[in-house]
Design a protein around this motif. Structure first.
Motif, short mmCIF file in Angstrom:
data_model
loop_
_atom_site.label_atom_id
_atom_site.label_comp_id
_atom_site.label_asym_id
_atom_site.label_seq_id
_atom_site.Cartn_x
_atom_site.Cartn_y
_atom_site.Cartn_z
N VAL A 71 57.32 37.43 32.49
CA VAL A 71 56.64 37.59 31.20
C VAL A 71 57.69 37.85 30.12
O VAL A 71 58.56 38.71 30.28
CB VAL A 71 55.62 38.74 31.24
N THR A 73 58.01 38.81 26.07
CA THR A 73 57.39 39.20 24.80
C THR A 73 57.99 38.34 23.70
O THR A 73 59.22 38.32 23.54
CB THR A 73 57.62 40.69 24.51
N SER A 74 57.14 37.68 22.95
CA SER A 74 57.64 36.72 21.97
C SER A 74 58.04 37.39 20.67
O SER A 74 57.44 38.38 20.24
CB SER A 74 56.57 35.66 21.70
N ARG A 75 59.06 36.82 20.03
CA ARG A 75 59.47 37.26 18.70
C ARG A 75 58.74 36.48 17.61
O ARG A 75 58.84 36.82 16.43
CB ARG A 75 60.98 37.08 18.54
N LEU A 80 51.75 36.46 21.24
CA LEU A 80 51.85 37.77 21.86
C LEU A 80 52.91 37.78 22.96
O LEU A 80 53.78 38.64 23.01
CB LEU A 80 50.50 38.18 22.44
N ARG A 81 52.81 36.80 23.85
CA ARG A 81 53.75 36.72 24.97
C ARG A 81 53.68 35.33 25.59
O ARG A 81 52.77 34.55 25.31
CB ARG A 81 53.43 37.77 26.04
N GLN A 82 54.67 35.05 26.44
CA GLN A 82 54.70 33.83 27.22
C GLN A 82 54.91 34.19 28.68
O GLN A 82 55.69 35.09 28.99
CB GLN A 82 55.81 32.90 26.72
N GLU A 83 54.20 33.52 29.56
CA GLU A 83 54.32 33.78 30.99
C GLU A 83 54.80 32.51 31.68
O GLU A 83 54.28 31.42 31.44
CB GLU A 83 52.98 34.25 31.58
N HIS A 99 48.39 35.23 19.25
CA HIS A 99 47.89 36.42 18.59
C HIS A 99 46.63 36.02 17.82
O HIS A 99 46.70 35.22 16.89
CB HIS A 99 48.94 36.97 17.63
#
Length: 218
Positions: A71, A73-75, A80-83, A99
């Motif tokens: 996982v 956490t995206s900037r 929100l995030r990438q898995e 988001h």
């Protein structure tokens, strides 16, 4: 035992769903190749290549090379995030969690944008419901070109602090996914074969009422 049964059921359902979705490739999807990369990650890449692009993953997770999923956490303020999910060291699936507050027209707007870029979907209107995973409801739209599947999913989920909605865009390498699901199914079958059960004696035919050593059961 119950959790194992649920995993086995999900794996079987997933394998059937892959076959059904693969048969539903539309002519429009066949004419246009779907994307296989997003923000420096591409389907089929290995974990070392991913770490070269995102070295912070190794710093936060020392055992990242041994993991089957990672996982990030995206900037990007929209995400929100990438898995990232791997099978035998190759990236077979990439999930992008958007988001919700950064989608101007919500799920409908994102869906319209994808249809504009990818063309008509192969399948639209697949519903989800899985309370064991906290999914109260879900709706999937799928594009499929025979090699890659792109899925937009809107879910209403529940957790300890209440309900929430998530929008997830998933890129999937179909050949690698089939290998993963087949390996998972074989793993479950192996686990089942390890469970001790009574087995028939192949040397004797002891059906009900048959003689045993010359005697009829009383």
């Amino acid at each position: 035992m119950r959790s194992m049964s649920l995993l086995q059921t999900r794996a079987t359902i997933a394998l059937l769903a892959v076959a059904m979705l693969g048969a539903a490739v539309s002519a429009s999807a066949e004419d246009k190749a779907l994307p296989r990369a997003f923000q420096k990650a591409h389907l089929g890449m290995n974990i070392s290549e991913l770490l070269q692009e995102h070295p912070q993953l190794a710093k936060a997770n020392p055992d990242v090379r041994a993991r089957q999923s990672v996982v990030l956490t995206s900037r990007d303020p929209h995400i929100l995030r990438q898995e990232y999910k791997f099978h035998q060291g190759a990236l077979y699936e990439l999930q992008i969690f958007y988001h919700p507050d950064r989608l101007p027209r919500g799920h409908a707007g994102l869906l319209a944008r994808l249809k504009e870029v990818y063309g008509p979907p192969s399948v639209e209107g697949i519903d989800e419901f899985d309370l064991t995973a906290g999914i109260l409801s879900g709706h999937r739209t799928v594009w499929n070109d025979g090699v890659t599947r792109v899925t937009l999913t809107e879910r209403e989920r529940i957790r300890t602090d209440g309900k929430f909605t998530e929008d997830v865009l998933t890129l999937t390498d179909l050949p690698l996914e089939r290998q993963y699901l087949q390996a998972l199914e074989e793993h479950h079958r192996h686990q089942e074969r390890e469970i001790p059960i009574p087995v028939p004696d192949r040397q004797l035919d002891r059906t009900a009422g048959s003689p045993v050593k010359g005697k009829v059961p009383g």
